[in-house]
Scaffold this active site. Structure first.
Site, PDB file in Angstrom:
ATOM      1  CG  ASP A  10      34.345  35.919  37.433  1.00 22.58           C
ATOM      2  OD1 ASP A  10      35.202  35.181  37.828  1.00 22.58           O
ATOM      3  OD2 ASP A  10      34.804  36.503  35.676  1.00 22.58           O
ATOM      4  CB  SER A  11      36.642  39.425  39.837  1.00 25.42           C
ATOM      5  OG  SER A  11      37.256  38.002  39.043  1.00 25.42           O
ATOM      6  CB  CYS A  73      35.440  33.954  40.153  1.00 24.71           C
ATOM      7  SG  CYS A  73      36.877  34.639  40.920  1.00 24.71           S
ATOM      8  CD  GLU A 152      39.042  41.126  31.642  1.00 26.43           C
ATOM      9  OE1 GLU A 152      39.599  42.045  31.058  1.00 26.43           O
ATOM     10  OE2 GLU A 152      39.053  40.472  31.999  1.00 26.43           O
ATOM     11  CB  CYS A 184      41.415  30.990  35.434  1.00 26.48           C
ATOM     12  SG  CYS A 184      41.658  32.281  36.021  1.00 26.48           S
ATOM     13  CG  HIS A 186      39.858  35.214  31.939  1.00 25.70           C
ATOM     14  ND1 HIS A 186      39.250  35.532  33.159  1.00 25.70           N
ATOM     15  CD2 HIS A 186      39.670  36.641  31.590  1.00 25.70           C
ATOM     16  CE1 HIS A 186      38.979  37.069  33.377  1.00 25.70           C
ATOM     17  NE2 HIS A 186      39.523  37.441  32.617  1.00 25.70           N
TER      18      HIS A 186
HETATM   19  N1  DGL Z   1      37.956  35.332  37.651  1.00 22.03           N
HETATM   20  C1  DGL Z   1      39.100  35.019  38.039  1.00 22.03           C
HETATM   21  C2  DGL Z   1      39.838  33.651  38.754  1.00 22.03           C
HETATM   22  O1  DGL Z   1      39.300  33.296  38.037  1.00 22.03           O
HETATM   23  C3  DGL Z   1      40.523  35.952  37.562  1.00 22.03           C
HETATM   24  C4  DGL Z   1      40.312  37.455  37.321  1.00 22.03           C
HETATM   25  C5  DGL Z   1      40.885  37.419  39.011  1.00 22.03           C
HETATM   26  O2  DGL Z   1      41.588  37.483  38.571  1.00 22.03           O
HETATM   27  O3  DGL Z   1      40.269  38.311  38.984  1.00 22.03           O
HETATM   28  O4  DGL Z   1      40.678  33.296  39.315  1.00 22.03           O
END
Ligand code: DGL
Length: 272
Positions: A10-11, A73, A152, A184, A186
């Site tokens: 993931d990011s 992600c 977060e 997403c 989050h």
């Molecule tokens: N992990 C990203 C997503 O699911 C969200 C956080 C980001 O913008 O990197 O799209």
């Protein structure tokens, strides 16, 4: 080969929501998680940049001998998945297809809402995936960039979260969607606020749960499931110092994160 780990990236920390579902569904599996904490967020970056980051991370995980890759992600799944599938010789699972499949299965009216980062929504990946499965579906989308920092920060059920949800979701609610895809990593953390805002008639689709089911199916089909004799081990790699990842990650996983290592992708994934 069944003893190899599942790779997940993931990011940053958000993909732990996907990891959590995978370990729930497949507790015997080892996992290696990579969070690109030095370069997060991906949601605001160009598709070319996100695709390059995704290739670098996948190379790192493949060198650690994973048997399957999960692109946790949503933004990376939206813009980089096909390239990764072409380039790497292991099964690659994204979160878009499973989320779309679930949305199509649960919608009654065919009016489906999708929320995600700016990058995910701009890519139209969810709309295309849903329409492939149900061509007559009406898909309405909305980018909700503020949900990421709220999750977060742990502001998932306060006044600010409620106001943001109201501002982002009212349009989709008025448009009468009966299903809303949380597109997403989050957003599952804001499920309570999102559910309250959308009302009881709207089913929320969590891509993480559906992705875990897909991973289990693929591993079973390829006879790559690890025998369920003991619980798996979990290792975490990040590209920035681990402190922030551990702090927020503990909230995401609801537990204690151990074995978090910082690595330098520019230097062959050397540990720092
Ligand atoms: N992990 C990203 C997503 O699911 C969200 C956080 C980001 O913008 O990197 O799209």
């Amino acid at each position: 080969m069944s003893w190899q780990a599942i790779g997940i990236f993931d990011s940053g920390v958000g993909g732990l929501t996907v990891l959590r579902e995978i370990t729930k569904a497949l507790p015997q599996e080892d996992t290696i998680y990579f969070g690109d904490t030095a370069r997060v967020p991906y949601g605001t970056k160009s598709p070319e940049t996100v695709a390059r980051y995704s290739r670098e991370i996948t190379s790192f995980l493949v060198r650690r001998d994973i048997k399957l890759l999960v692109v946790a992600c949503n933004t990376a799944s939206a813009v980089a998945l096909n390239g990764l599938k072409r380039e790497f010789p292991i099964p690659v699972v994204g979160v878009i297809e499973p989320g779309a499949r679930r949305a199509v299965a649960v919608t009654r009216s065919g009016r489906i809402g999708v929320i995600g980062t700016t990058g995910t929504i701009k890519s139209s990946a969810y709309t295309r995936a849903i329409k492939r499965l149900k061509p007559d579906a009406c898909v309405l989308t909305r980018a909700c960039p503020l949900f990421v920092p709220l999750a977060e920060e742990g502001w998932t059920d306060n006044q600010v979260a409620h106001l943001a949800a109201q501002a982002y979701l009212q349009e989709l609610k008025d448009a009468g969607v009966d299903t809303l895809v949380l597109g997403c990593t989050h957003y599952p953390l804001l499920k309570t606020v999102i559910a309250e805002t959308m009302g009881p008639g709207v089913t929320l689709v969590d891509s993480a749960e559906e992705t875990a089911r897909t991973v289990a199916e693929i591993l079973a089909k390829k006879k790559l499931l690890r025998p369920a004799v003991e619980n798996g081990n979990h290792h975490y790699y990040v590209s920035d110092i681990p402190a922030g990842f551990i702090r927020v990650g503990n909230r995401f996983l609801g537990g204690r994160l151990e074995d978090v290592y910082q690595v330098d992708l520019d230097n062959d994934g050397e540990e720092c």
